[in-house]
Design a protein around this motif. Sequence first.
Motif, PDB file in Angstrom:
ATOM      1  N   SER A   1       0.816  -1.170   0.000  1.00  0.00           N
ATOM      2  CA  SER A   1      -0.017  -0.051   0.108  1.00  0.00           C
ATOM      3  C   SER A   1       0.745   1.150   0.003  1.00  0.00           C
ATOM      4  CB  SER A   1      -1.018  -0.083   1.306  1.00  0.00           C
ATOM      5  OG  SER A   1      -1.649  -1.259   1.301  1.00  0.00           O
ATOM      6  N   ARG A   2       0.489   2.273  -0.926  1.00  0.00           N
ATOM      7  CA  ARG A   2       1.430   3.298  -1.003  1.00  0.00           C
ATOM      8  C   ARG A   2       0.346   4.392  -0.784  1.00  0.00           C
ATOM      9  NH1 ARG A   2       5.922   5.373  -3.420  1.00  0.00           N
ATOM     10  NH2 ARG A   2       5.868   7.344  -4.201  1.00  0.00           N
ATOM     11  N   GLU A   3       1.015   5.375   0.317  1.00  0.00           N
ATOM     12  CA  GLU A   3       0.202   6.665   0.762  1.00  0.00           C
ATOM     13  C   GLU A   3      -1.287   6.381   1.490  1.00  0.00           C
ATOM     14  OE1 GLU A   3       1.458   9.299   1.360  1.00  0.00           O
ATOM     15  OE2 GLU A   3       3.147   9.414   0.269  1.00  0.00           O
ATOM     16  N   ARG A   4      -1.525   5.011   1.731  1.00  0.00           N
ATOM     17  CA  ARG A   4      -2.599   4.627   2.337  1.00  0.00           C
ATOM     18  C   ARG A   4      -2.450   3.274   3.181  1.00  0.00           C
ATOM     19  NH1 ARG A   4      -6.689   2.766  -2.414  1.00  0.00           N
ATOM     20  NH2 ARG A   4      -7.657   1.651  -0.441  1.00  0.00           N
ATOM     21  N   GLU A   5      -3.507   3.099   3.996  1.00  0.00           N
ATOM     22  CA  GLU A   5      -3.252   1.708   4.660  1.00  0.00           C
ATOM     23  C   GLU A   5      -4.831   1.049   4.625  1.00  0.00           C
ATOM     24  OE1 GLU A   5      -2.331   1.791   8.719  1.00  0.00           O
ATOM     25  OE2 GLU A   5      -0.445   3.084   8.394  1.00  0.00           O
ATOM     26  N   GLU A   6      -4.592  -0.426   4.455  1.00  0.00           N
ATOM     27  CA  GLU A   6      -5.766  -1.152   3.993  1.00  0.00           C
ATOM     28  C   GLU A   6      -6.250  -1.324   5.648  1.00  0.00           C
ATOM     29  OE1 GLU A   6      -7.464  -1.785   1.354  1.00  0.00           O
ATOM     30  OE2 GLU A   6      -5.571  -0.591   0.150  1.00  0.00           O
ATOM     31  N   LEU A   7      -7.472  -1.562   5.861  1.00  0.00           N
ATOM     32  CA  LEU A   7      -8.088  -1.846   6.873  1.00  0.00           C
ATOM     33  C   LEU A   7      -7.696  -3.195   7.502  1.00  0.00           C
ATOM     34  CD1 LEU A   7     -11.526  -0.067   7.062  1.00  0.00           C
ATOM     35  CD2 LEU A   7      -9.443   0.790   8.250  1.00  0.00           C
ATOM     36  N   SER A   8      -7.936  -4.142   6.571  1.00  0.00           N
ATOM     37  CA  SER A   8      -7.848  -5.405   6.560  1.00  0.00           C
ATOM     38  C   SER A   8      -7.157  -6.196   5.564  1.00  0.00           C
ATOM     39  CB  SER A   8      -8.786  -6.333   7.391  1.00  0.00           C
ATOM     40  OG  SER A   8      -8.521  -7.504   7.465  1.00  0.00           O
ATOM     41  N   ALA A   9      -6.017  -6.584   5.290  1.00  0.00           N
ATOM     42  CA  ALA A   9      -5.579  -7.097   4.171  1.00  0.00           C
ATOM     43  C   ALA A   9      -6.017  -8.692   4.077  1.00  0.00           C
ATOM     44  CB  ALA A   9      -4.305  -6.977   4.127  1.00  0.00           C
ATOM     45  N   ALA A  10      -5.988  -9.398   5.346  1.00  0.00           N
ATOM     46  CA  ALA A  10      -6.454 -11.001   5.391  1.00  0.00           C
ATOM     47  C   ALA A  10      -7.470 -10.810   6.366  1.00  0.00           C
ATOM     48  CB  ALA A  10      -5.289 -11.576   5.709  1.00  0.00           C
ATOM     49  N   LEU A  11      -8.147 -12.252   6.182  1.00  0.00           N
ATOM     50  CA  LEU A  11      -9.247 -12.368   7.210  1.00  0.00           C
ATOM     51  C   LEU A  11      -8.339 -12.816   8.423  1.00  0.00           C
ATOM     52  CD1 LEU A  11     -11.573 -14.621   5.257  1.00  0.00           C
ATOM     53  CD2 LEU A  11     -11.805 -12.354   5.582  1.00  0.00           C
ATOM     54  N   THR A  12      -9.325 -12.443   9.689  1.00  0.00           N
ATOM     55  CA  THR A  12      -8.830 -12.947  11.009  1.00  0.00           C
ATOM     56  C   THR A  12      -8.981 -14.567  11.036  1.00  0.00           C
ATOM     57  OG1 THR A  12     -10.814 -12.623  12.086  1.00  0.00           O
ATOM     58  CG2 THR A  12      -9.344 -10.584  12.006  1.00  0.00           C
TER      59      THR A  12
ATOM     60  N   GLU B   1     -15.312 -18.906  10.184  1.00  0.00           N
ATOM     61  CA  GLU B   1     -16.709 -18.817   9.785  1.00  0.00           C
ATOM     62  C   GLU B   1     -16.729 -19.118   8.281  1.00  0.00           C
ATOM     63  OE1 GLU B   1     -17.454 -14.713  11.274  1.00  0.00           O
ATOM     64  OE2 GLU B   1     -17.805 -15.526  13.290  1.00  0.00           O
ATOM     65  N   LYS B   2     -15.851 -18.553   7.605  1.00  0.00           N
ATOM     66  CA  LYS B   2     -16.225 -18.887   6.226  1.00  0.00           C
ATOM     67  C   LYS B   2     -15.872 -20.470   5.833  1.00  0.00           C
ATOM     68  CE  LYS B   2     -13.911 -17.204   1.788  1.00  0.00           C
ATOM     69  NZ  LYS B   2     -12.699 -16.424   1.074  1.00  0.00           N
ATOM     70  N   LEU B   3     -15.118 -21.029   6.606  1.00  0.00           N
ATOM     71  CA  LEU B   3     -15.002 -22.423   6.190  1.00  0.00           C
ATOM     72  C   LEU B   3     -16.097 -23.023   6.500  1.00  0.00           C
ATOM     73  CD1 LEU B   3     -13.071 -24.668   5.092  1.00  0.00           C
ATOM     74  CD2 LEU B   3     -12.234 -25.032   7.556  1.00  0.00           C
ATOM     75  N   ALA B   4     -16.668 -22.719   7.764  1.00  0.00           N
ATOM     76  CA  ALA B   4     -17.845 -23.215   8.145  1.00  0.00           C
ATOM     77  C   ALA B   4     -19.174 -23.105   7.199  1.00  0.00           C
ATOM     78  CB  ALA B   4     -18.431 -22.715   9.511  1.00  0.00           C
ATOM     79  N   LEU B   5     -19.388 -21.660   6.802  1.00  0.00           N
ATOM     80  CA  LEU B   5     -20.139 -21.441   5.818  1.00  0.00           C
ATOM     81  C   LEU B   5     -20.077 -22.305   4.489  1.00  0.00           C
ATOM     82  CD1 LEU B   5     -22.465 -19.726   4.928  1.00  0.00           C
ATOM     83  CD2 LEU B   5     -20.910 -17.993   4.291  1.00  0.00           C
TER      84      LEU B   5
END
Length: 195
Positions: free
Chosen positions: A161-172, A178-182
């Motif tokens: 990321s250049r001149e910015r920050e992503e809130l979450s680049a990967a799942l917790t 939860e995604k796997l259970a779904l």
Amino acid sequence: IDADRGLVQIGEPLYRLVVANTDTDVAVGADPRKTQIKPAKLWLRVAVQFRDEETGAFIRHTVKQKTKGKKLGSPPHVIGREEVRLVKWKKYNGNGAVEADNQKAVDRIANGYLVDELNAYTTKESGTRTYPGLLKFACDGAITQITWSVDDSGYSQTQISREREELSAALTFRQSREKLALREAIKRERRKGSR
């Protein structure tokens, strides 16, 4: 300075040494037998602040800078710098007084502060790019966030990321569970529907 009586009081006698029978100041190391004492030449420089006649507020020197772009009705942003002061004085010579000031230096310094302040509000080109593989990058001020990730299939990637920050680049961990259970629940439902 005795303001009540309009006097300047000096703690010791002041005088001027000149070459005898002239008005030329004596050079350092001159023969004292060839000198003469004369009244001192005095210059008085005092600092005063002026107040506005109507409001009583101190008058400050301001430097304004117009900005480019649309005006959205916000009030001016005022930057106070006490260390930058406009000073005016009079130089007295044989022909009278000549006014002098430090206006050019003050304006140059003030404009430098204004440019710095405007740069803080200037938006810079920003973005996030993802590269395949685990790449080595250094944070350099513009690049402030680097994320490396490996998914379940072993695919690795580097997100910069250049001149910015992503809130979450990967799942917790919780989100990935939860995604796997779904996914498992959807597979079960499909199997039930195909019977």
